[in-house]
Write an enzyme that holds these catalytic residues in place. Structure first.
Site: not given
Length: 256
Positions: A232, A202, A101
């Site tokens: 995610h 996601d 991320s």
């Protein structure tokens, strides 16, 4: 979930030396925004059990309080990754960088400047842009709104806990956007072999983030693996073993 009640090992940096031939391969694993090293810890422990030397840093402003995060400037995140890389380079022959991320964005920023020292990149549901959200607007909003609540962890598995802040300082959100804005133009410079994991579903980041990276990065050796059973926070989710085994394959392919 907030950090109240989090075990100490979930919110602190973690490092372990490897053994055998793989001990000369160093791997840095970088967690995401408002999160903690606990997201990357199972992956790191798996790799260490395979003999690799690993480091999971705690990014500045994380694992403590949102007041700490509020006072962080974005260059501190890649700077912490650089510290870990430089430590590994003292004892390892090759170093790989793995980011999740926002940790992927910070890793890309470092990779653009550390190509001679790195062997390859692994990104998991990476962040590189936030559509229709501008740093200047968020900076102005920060004058009036100190923080905002964050959604729960985007994990498909129902029995997994991600230790993270339950609120995000607006000033930190501005710094995150600055990191993305500074990093995207660097993508064309990066020539390192890339393995990118993207969750098919996601709820935190749209697929456009991965698409941009795969399209704009300068790497000729790049591969995408789609995760069909995770959301995610894939390093903690139901495709965890896919990430583990595919990363091993990637390291072998590069020539460990």
């Amino acid at each position: 979930m907030g950090l109240e009640g989090a075990p100490q090992e979930a919110i602190t940096a973690w490092a372990a030396h490897g053994n055998g031939e793989n001990s000369k391969i160093g791997i840095v694993l970088v967690h995401g925004f408002t999160s903690t090293p606990s997201v990357m810890r199972p992956w790191a422990e798996f790799l260490n059990n395979q003999g690799f030397t690993v480091r999971v840093p705690l990014l500045p402003g994380h694992g403590t309080s949102i007041a700490e995060l509020e006072n962080v400037s974005w260059p501190q995140w890649p700077a912490e990754i650089e510290i870990q890389i430089n430590q590994l380079l003292k004892e390892c022959e090759k170093v790989f960088l793995c980011g999740f991320s926002m940790g992927a964005a910070a890793s890309l920023h470092v990779a653009a400047r550390y190509q001679a020292q790195l062997a390859g990149l692994i990104l998991v549901n990476p962040m590189i842009h936030r559509k229709n959200v501008w740093p200047t607007a968020v900076k102005v909003a920060a004058r009036f709104v100190k923080s905002f609540g964050t959604a729960g962890s985007d994990i498909k598995a129902g029995d997994v806990t991600q230790w993270k802040y339950d609120r995000t300082p607006m000033r930190a959100a501005h710094q995150l956007l600055c990191l993305l804005e500074e990093t995207r133009p660097l993508l064309t410079r990066i020539k390192l072999p890339l393995l990118l994991f993207r969750s098919a579903t996601d709820h935190t980041l749209p697929a456009s983030n991965s698409e941009i990276i795969l399209r704009e990065i300068g790497s000729t050796a790049k591969e995408e693996v789609v995760l069909h059973n995770s959301y995610h926070v894939a390093p903690l989710d139901q495709d965890q073993k896919v990430i583990f085994t595919e990363s091993l394959r990637f390291f072998a392919k590069i020539g460990t």
